[in-house]
Design a protein around this motif. Sequence first.
Motif, PDB file in Angstrom:
ATOM      1  N   TYR A 133       0.840  -1.204   0.000  1.00 50.92           N
ATOM      2  CA  TYR A 133       0.000   0.000   0.000  1.00 50.92           C
ATOM      3  C   TYR A 133       0.879   1.261   0.000  1.00 50.92           C
ATOM      4  N   LEU A 134       1.872   1.271   0.872  1.00 51.91           N
ATOM      5  CA  LEU A 134       2.772   2.441   0.939  1.00 51.91           C
ATOM      6  C   LEU A 134       3.483   2.656  -0.400  1.00 51.91           C
ATOM      7  N   HIS A 135       3.962   1.560  -0.990  1.00 51.49           N
ATOM      8  CA  HIS A 135       4.683   1.669  -2.267  1.00 51.49           C
ATOM      9  C   HIS A 135       3.770   2.091  -3.410  1.00 51.49           C
ATOM     10  N   GLY A 136       2.474   1.863  -3.230  1.00 52.72           N
ATOM     11  CA  GLY A 136       1.529   2.209  -4.291  1.00 52.72           C
ATOM     12  C   GLY A 136       0.968   3.611  -4.162  1.00 52.72           C
ATOM     13  N   MET A 137       1.456   4.368  -3.194  1.00 52.97           N
ATOM     14  CA  MET A 137       0.894   5.708  -2.990  1.00 52.97           C
ATOM     15  C   MET A 137       1.317   6.658  -4.098  1.00 52.97           C
ATOM     16  N   THR A 138       0.415   7.571  -4.410  1.00 56.76           N
ATOM     17  CA  THR A 138       0.705   8.541  -5.457  1.00 56.76           C
ATOM     18  C   THR A 138       0.768   9.955  -4.862  1.00 56.76           C
ATOM     19  N   PRO A 139       1.494  10.865  -5.431  1.00 57.50           N
ATOM     20  CA  PRO A 139       2.276  10.701  -6.662  1.00 57.50           C
ATOM     21  C   PRO A 139       3.587   9.939  -6.450  1.00 57.50           C
ATOM     22  N   LYS A 140       4.021   9.810  -5.207  1.00 55.31           N
ATOM     23  CA  LYS A 140       5.302   9.129  -4.980  1.00 55.31           C
ATOM     24  C   LYS A 140       5.115   7.978  -4.012  1.00 55.31           C
ATOM     25  N   PRO A 141       5.822   6.854  -4.242  1.00 51.24           N
ATOM     26  CA  PRO A 141       5.734   5.769  -3.265  1.00 51.24           C
ATOM     27  C   PRO A 141       6.304   6.210  -1.918  1.00 51.24           C
ATOM     28  N   LEU A 142       5.691   5.737  -0.859  1.00 53.69           N
ATOM     29  CA  LEU A 142       6.250   5.970   0.468  1.00 53.69           C
ATOM     30  C   LEU A 142       7.147   4.773   0.791  1.00 53.69           C
ATOM     31  N   ILE A 143       8.340   5.045   1.261  1.00 47.76           N
ATOM     32  CA  ILE A 143       9.279   3.978   1.612  1.00 47.76           C
ATOM     33  C   ILE A 143       9.384   3.935   3.136  1.00 47.76           C
ATOM     34  N   HIS A 144       9.269   2.744   3.714  1.00 43.75           N
ATOM     35  CA  HIS A 144       9.332   2.670   5.174  1.00 43.75           C
ATOM     36  C   HIS A 144      10.762   2.847   5.667  1.00 43.75           C
ATOM     37  N   ARG A 145      11.687   2.083   5.118  1.00 48.15           N
ATOM     38  CA  ARG A 145      13.120   2.144   5.404  1.00 48.15           C
ATOM     39  C   ARG A 145      13.550   1.471   6.698  1.00 48.15           C
ATOM     40  N   ASP A 146      12.624   1.152   7.580  1.00 44.90           N
ATOM     41  CA  ASP A 146      13.055   0.553   8.852  1.00 44.90           C
ATOM     42  C   ASP A 146      12.118  -0.573   9.288  1.00 44.90           C
ATOM     43  N   LEU A 147      11.784  -1.423   8.334  1.00 38.51           N
ATOM     44  CA  LEU A 147      10.926  -2.572   8.654  1.00 38.51           C
ATOM     45  C   LEU A 147      11.702  -3.567   9.492  1.00 38.51           C
ATOM     46  N   LYS A 148      11.155  -3.934  10.608  1.00 36.05           N
ATOM     47  CA  LYS A 148      11.738  -4.962  11.488  1.00 36.05           C
ATOM     48  C   LYS A 148      10.675  -5.256  12.544  1.00 36.05           C
ATOM     49  N   PRO A 149      10.759  -6.424  13.193  1.00 38.52           N
ATOM     50  CA  PRO A 149       9.691  -6.805  14.114  1.00 38.52           C
ATOM     51  C   PRO A 149       9.418  -5.818  15.249  1.00 38.52           C
ATOM     52  N   LEU A 150      10.415  -5.001  15.608  1.00 44.42           N
ATOM     53  CA  LEU A 150      10.179  -3.986  16.634  1.00 44.42           C
ATOM     54  C   LEU A 150       9.194  -2.920  16.143  1.00 44.42           C
ATOM     55  N   ASN A 151       9.100  -2.763  14.826  1.00 44.15           N
ATOM     56  CA  ASN A 151       8.180  -1.782  14.240  1.00 44.15           C
ATOM     57  C   ASN A 151       6.915  -2.425  13.682  1.00 44.15           C
ATOM     58  N   LEU A 152       6.672  -3.680  14.052  1.00 45.38           N
ATOM     59  CA  LEU A 152       5.445  -4.356  13.630  1.00 45.38           C
ATOM     60  C   LEU A 152       4.648  -4.666  14.885  1.00 45.38           C
ATOM     61  N   LEU A 153       3.484  -4.057  15.009  1.00 48.10           N
ATOM     62  CA  LEU A 153       2.700  -4.194  16.242  1.00 48.10           C
ATOM     63  C   LEU A 153       1.544  -5.163  16.029  1.00 48.10           C
TER      64      LEU A 153
END
Length: 281
Positions: A133-153
């Motif tokens: 969903y983030l990558h599909g955002m327009t006009p520009k993709p949103l990049i998370h950059r810090d995906l890891k289990p500490l940031n997954l709730l």
Amino acid sequence: AASASASASASQDSLQAFYVNFSEITLGEKVGHGSYGVVCKAIWRNQLVAVKEFFASAEQKDIEKEVKQLSRVKHPNIIALHGISSYQQATYLIMEYAEGGSLHNFLHGKVKPVYSLAHAMSWARQCAEGVAYLHGMTPKPLIHRDLKPLNLLLTNKGRNLKICDFGTVADKSTMMTNNRGSAAWMAPEVFEGSKYTEKCDIFSWAIVLWEVLSRKQPFKDIDNAYTIQWKIYKGERPPLLDNCPKHIEQLMTACWKTAPEDRPSMQYIVGVMNEIIKDYV
Ligand code: ADE
């Protein structure tokens, strides 16, 4: 409270709708922290929320940049932003509360977790859905950059997964080189400080997949971020798992390839995961 955005451009005016008077927030216990500040449980407008307090040192324009992005994000696998507030020198983000804590704490906490392969695949799929969903955002993709289990709730008794904490710090790579930080999940091009695209999230996702399947922490025995990234740069990856179905292994290894352009898109991953998961329900 409105002064910070008084000089804002027309596009930032939409942020005004998100501004909340600090007196509406009743702060409770601390539930997390990062280099940017702390996260507290809180009550706001009769609901339980998470409030992230940025230290006064955080750049106001960086915070506004994050809020502007977050305010457009609405997805079941992403922690929602309810509002923004400020008090004295600090800025507060009011967010959806996830009562299940982080996937990291669930996987590596004091109690050995009990969960099935179907569960592991579901978390990875939900993470992929949120990122797609983030990558599909327009006009520009949103990049998370810090995906890891500490940031997954986790919510709903650990069944649902929601991504949090993105775009918070302007220069994450500098803060992460100080300690182990996020090095084990970070694509080599991000750590190097090279130009990077949304493909860096694909790399991190592969490490998350490995982590939920192995129930281990990647590169756990190495506490130096540079050493971890040197190994990753040299092509080293977490060890392949004995009991891993081959098609899952294929997806994982495609996603952690060194060259960003060799990794598949998150939309492709979602498609594959939805197919694979049919075998596990
Ligand atoms: N820790 C960090 N963010 C959180 C949130 N939104 N809910 C619960 N705990 C958190």
